[in-house]
Motif scaffolding. Sequence first.
Motif, PDB file in Angstrom:
ATOM      1  N   PRO A 118     -34.726  -7.680 -76.502  1.00  5.35           N
ATOM      2  CA  PRO A 118     -35.232  -7.493 -75.129  1.00  5.35           C
ATOM      3  C   PRO A 118     -35.184  -6.038 -74.675  1.00  5.35           C
ATOM      4  CG  PRO A 118     -33.821  -9.426 -75.234  1.00  5.35           C
ATOM      5  CD  PRO A 118     -33.681  -8.728 -76.564  1.00  5.35           C
ATOM      6  N   TYR A 160     -29.084 -16.216 -66.171  1.00  6.10           N
ATOM      7  CA  TYR A 160     -30.135 -16.851 -66.957  1.00  6.10           C
ATOM      8  C   TYR A 160     -31.507 -16.557 -66.352  1.00  6.10           C
ATOM      9  CZ  TYR A 160     -26.326 -19.531 -69.050  1.00  6.10           C
ATOM     10  OH  TYR A 160     -25.168 -19.905 -69.693  1.00  6.10           O
ATOM     11  N   CYS A 161     -32.435 -16.151 -67.196  1.00  2.00           N
ATOM     12  CA  CYS A 161     -33.809 -15.867 -66.769  1.00  2.00           C
ATOM     13  C   CYS A 161     -34.738 -16.934 -67.354  1.00  2.00           C
ATOM     14  CB  CYS A 161     -34.258 -14.492 -67.249  1.00  2.00           C
ATOM     15  SG  CYS A 161     -33.193 -13.134 -66.690  1.00  2.00           S
ATOM     16  N   ARG A 175     -28.918  -8.103 -69.444  1.00  4.87           N
ATOM     17  CA  ARG A 175     -28.106  -8.164 -70.661  1.00  4.87           C
ATOM     18  C   ARG A 175     -27.407  -6.835 -70.903  1.00  4.87           C
ATOM     19  NH1 ARG A 175     -30.706 -10.688 -76.023  1.00  4.87           N
ATOM     20  NH2 ARG A 175     -30.721 -12.445 -74.584  1.00  4.87           N
ATOM     21  N   THR A 192     -34.958 -10.119 -68.426  1.00  3.73           N
ATOM     22  CA  THR A 192     -34.090 -10.485 -69.547  1.00  3.73           C
ATOM     23  C   THR A 192     -33.384  -9.259 -70.113  1.00  3.73           C
ATOM     24  OG1 THR A 192     -35.507 -12.374 -70.117  1.00  3.73           O
ATOM     25  CG2 THR A 192     -34.023 -11.561 -71.829  1.00  3.73           C
ATOM     26  N   HIS A 223     -40.369 -11.804 -66.744  1.00  2.00           N
ATOM     27  CA  HIS A 223     -39.312 -12.428 -67.552  1.00  2.00           C
ATOM     28  C   HIS A 223     -38.825 -11.473 -68.638  1.00  2.00           C
ATOM     29  CE1 HIS A 223     -37.882 -15.079 -70.887  1.00  2.00           C
ATOM     30  NE2 HIS A 223     -37.189 -15.587 -69.898  1.00  2.00           N
TER      31      HIS A 223
END
Length: 429
Positions: free
Chosen positions: A167, A234-235, A96, A92, A88
Amino acid sequence: MLEQFTGLTPDPEWAFAHLTQAQTSYATHGYHRYPAKFIPQLAARLIEDYSHPGDTVLDPFMGSGTALVEAKRLGRPSVGVDINPVAHLIATAKVRALEPHLLGEAIACVWERLASPLQPSPFAEACATVDDSHWHERLRYWFREDVLCALSRIQHAFEMLDDSVQPFFRCALSHTLKPVSWWHDRSVKPVRKLEKPIPDPTLVFFRHVRRMARGNREYWALLQRAGTLDTSAYCHCADARALPVPDQSVDLIVTSPPYVTSYEYADLHQLSALWFQMTTDLREFRQGFIGRSNGIHEPVGSLHSPLAEAIVTKLSAVNPRKAREVALYFAEMYACFTEWRRVMRSGGYACIVIGNTHLSGVEVQNAQVFAEQLMTLGFVLERVILREIPSKILPRTRDKQTGKFTKTHDADYLAYPTEYIIVFRCWKE
């Protein structure tokens, strides 16, 4: 149905054997090492062949987020799910796209806080300003104390920045952990090499940050040209057996599920999991992973596949423990497929990339079992492709009896020299 798997020869169009490592790690795909991830070109082709711009793509075993990055680039909103918090973290960061100028300012800020100009130098003095009370004993097993201090300083330097870039830097720090630890550089498995020369963590971190920044610039430019900067991705850190996805909201599933030996993922990612305090107990960390070896006493219901039952029966005669692991694996994969049925729209496609393997001398036909299980749920098998695997991050040589990875000269067969791409369609009344 099983006849569709017999007599297949590898389709060279799906091997992508001509691609270089630079081509398969373009844009953000080179952000972080990840074992056995499928290449972006494979994910992209499945997305283009079985969906349209604007369709929603789901990867219920998203791993490092390869399918999500490609879906965003191709203008498909996407959702990724993985129970592994390290996956995750990586995904993420990868999905992005950051405005290059703003990212450059953030990097300069971190650089200035740590030292500028950076010079290779001893870093033990970092410990004077670091609170080491939270360090897990397993971190002390893998790292020298001065390295732990330097890593703490790096993390502190970027934690005060805006949430939008967190992130990116967390991913960079995660990638930095292995080369500055005692983990053997040439081993995928957790093997210590105490005589290993340890480089300065700050230099390693910034070297990788610069590589990531180049990848982000490429990613930003690609999305800008395609007009997909605002396409959602979306993660979720969640269980694939209980997808955080609304009913009938997905047009395409593209995924590569875990194998029976997936408990190795928990071991392979332990440095990041421990450093970011995602776990304090590695045994507990393995619990939720499908394919784990520590859940053999859990009750297993129907496998919904005659072939799966036959494989488990055959394994039981030679290795009862391994048979129980395989039975639990197939039962949990069926629970995942049940969720797929719930979230998919009528007419949607599901594409699975999976190989077969051997355990204790028994062939475990994952692809064929999955096909049987999905068909009991109303999925229609549309296509079976045999794909030759030109390379993998995980070692490919195994001992046929134990199923364990081994040195090349001790191996008697290749693990996963080919894999299947199986394509299903979901029709609902």
